[in-house]
Scaffold this active site. Structure first.
Site, mmCIF file in Angstrom:
data_model
loop_
_atom_site.group_PDB
_atom_site.id
_atom_site.type_symbol
_atom_site.label_atom_id
_atom_site.label_comp_id
_atom_site.label_asym_id
_atom_site.label_seq_id
_atom_site.Cartn_x
_atom_site.Cartn_y
_atom_site.Cartn_z
ATOM 1 N N HIS A 34 0.797 -1.151 -0.040
ATOM 2 C CA HIS A 34 -0.084 -0.022 -0.064
ATOM 3 C C HIS A 34 0.959 1.320 -0.111
ATOM 4 C CE1 HIS A 34 1.145 -0.956 4.057
ATOM 5 N NE2 HIS A 34 1.060 0.452 4.397
ATOM 6 N N HIS A 115 5.334 6.116 -0.891
ATOM 7 C CA HIS A 115 6.166 5.039 -1.173
ATOM 8 C C HIS A 115 5.228 3.767 -0.890
ATOM 9 C CE1 HIS A 115 6.746 5.877 3.118
ATOM 10 N NE2 HIS A 115 6.634 4.350 3.217
#
Lengths: 170, 170
Positions: A34, A115
């Site tokens: 995620h 990220h």
């Protein structure tokens, strides 16, 4: 109760990330790959209705956008984390801003670096070794993002999705 | 791509289930505790739009309802699974029917027994032992269910939520 707000990228990108996560990420079993938009925050369970309402409002204010991965990066030496770098877009910045102001006011510990974590809690040697190898690999990829999710955390760490929010819609 | 359709019960019930699952359920790390409405089914990735549209239609046809857990049960000797029994309600049956007919036509291997799996792939001895102990414990609990989720499976088994559907709404 602990809540979090994330983007799940496409299956393709999740599979690619998990291939590495299963070896290097101690949170592999807790949550699928995620992009964190808002890190874990505490709120009473009865606040969930207000959180959901406000998230619909946030979603409405941001249009779907293209997410681009570029290469592997690391937060070392601050944090022995290896991640897949996501290109900053105005939409990602707006989402992150909206989720840390107004109703969602929260002080941010670090600047927003979008990220996907692929390794964490690595020893210095392991980090240097893995990072060295992954830096050689091409991670260029792009996809459309049109949604994000509100999650809550269970005892012992795993996360469950509570609701989906569609960008550009209420 | 492999899809599945589930209900995630409240945090309270998930925590209770996970307390057992982390010891007895080999799928503990793959997915949070859930009630399966439609077991894993194959569909091409590009079908996802049609699946979502049809699920909105299913959700619209069923009103929120009360989910009640009663006691522990087992599918042994057919399957060495231990589960938390969920009381059948007209809403659960309708959901299950709608998700196995029309657009979602699928032959069902077994009758619909709504449940939350808490143990699987147990040896005969372990199953008898665990079941004997859990049968003594009170699992009476109820909560409102107002949503279900569409999931897809990643390589190596973990599931990711794609979208939330609200009962009684489109």
């Amino acid at each position: 109760m602990k809540f979090g707000i994330v983007i799940f990228p496409s299956k393709h990108l999740q599979d690619r990330a998990n291939n590495l996560r299963k070896r290097y990420d101690t949170h592999y079993a807790m949550i699928p790959p995620h992009v964190t938009l808002k890190a874990a925050f505490e709120a009473p369970e009865e606040d969930i209705k207000g959180i959901v309402e406000n998230l619909h409002n946030v979603a409405f204010q941001v249009q779907p956008f293209t997410l681009k991965t570029t290469k592997v990066g690391s937060f070392a030496p601050v944090n022995n984390v290896i991640y897949l770098k996501i290109e900053k877009t105005p939409e990602l910045e707006t989402l992150n801003d909206l989720l840390h102001s107004g109703y969602f006011e929260q002080e941010r510990e670090y600047a927003f670096v979008p990220h996907i974590t692929i390794g964490q809690q690595l020893s210095d040697d392991e980090l240097a070794d893995v990072l060295g190898r992954l830096k050689m690999i091409d991670f260029q990829y792009e996809q459309t993002i049109d949604r994000f999710h509100l999650l809550y955390q269970l005892e012992d760490g795993p996360w469950t999705v509570y609701e989906t929010f569609h960008l550009g819609k209420e």
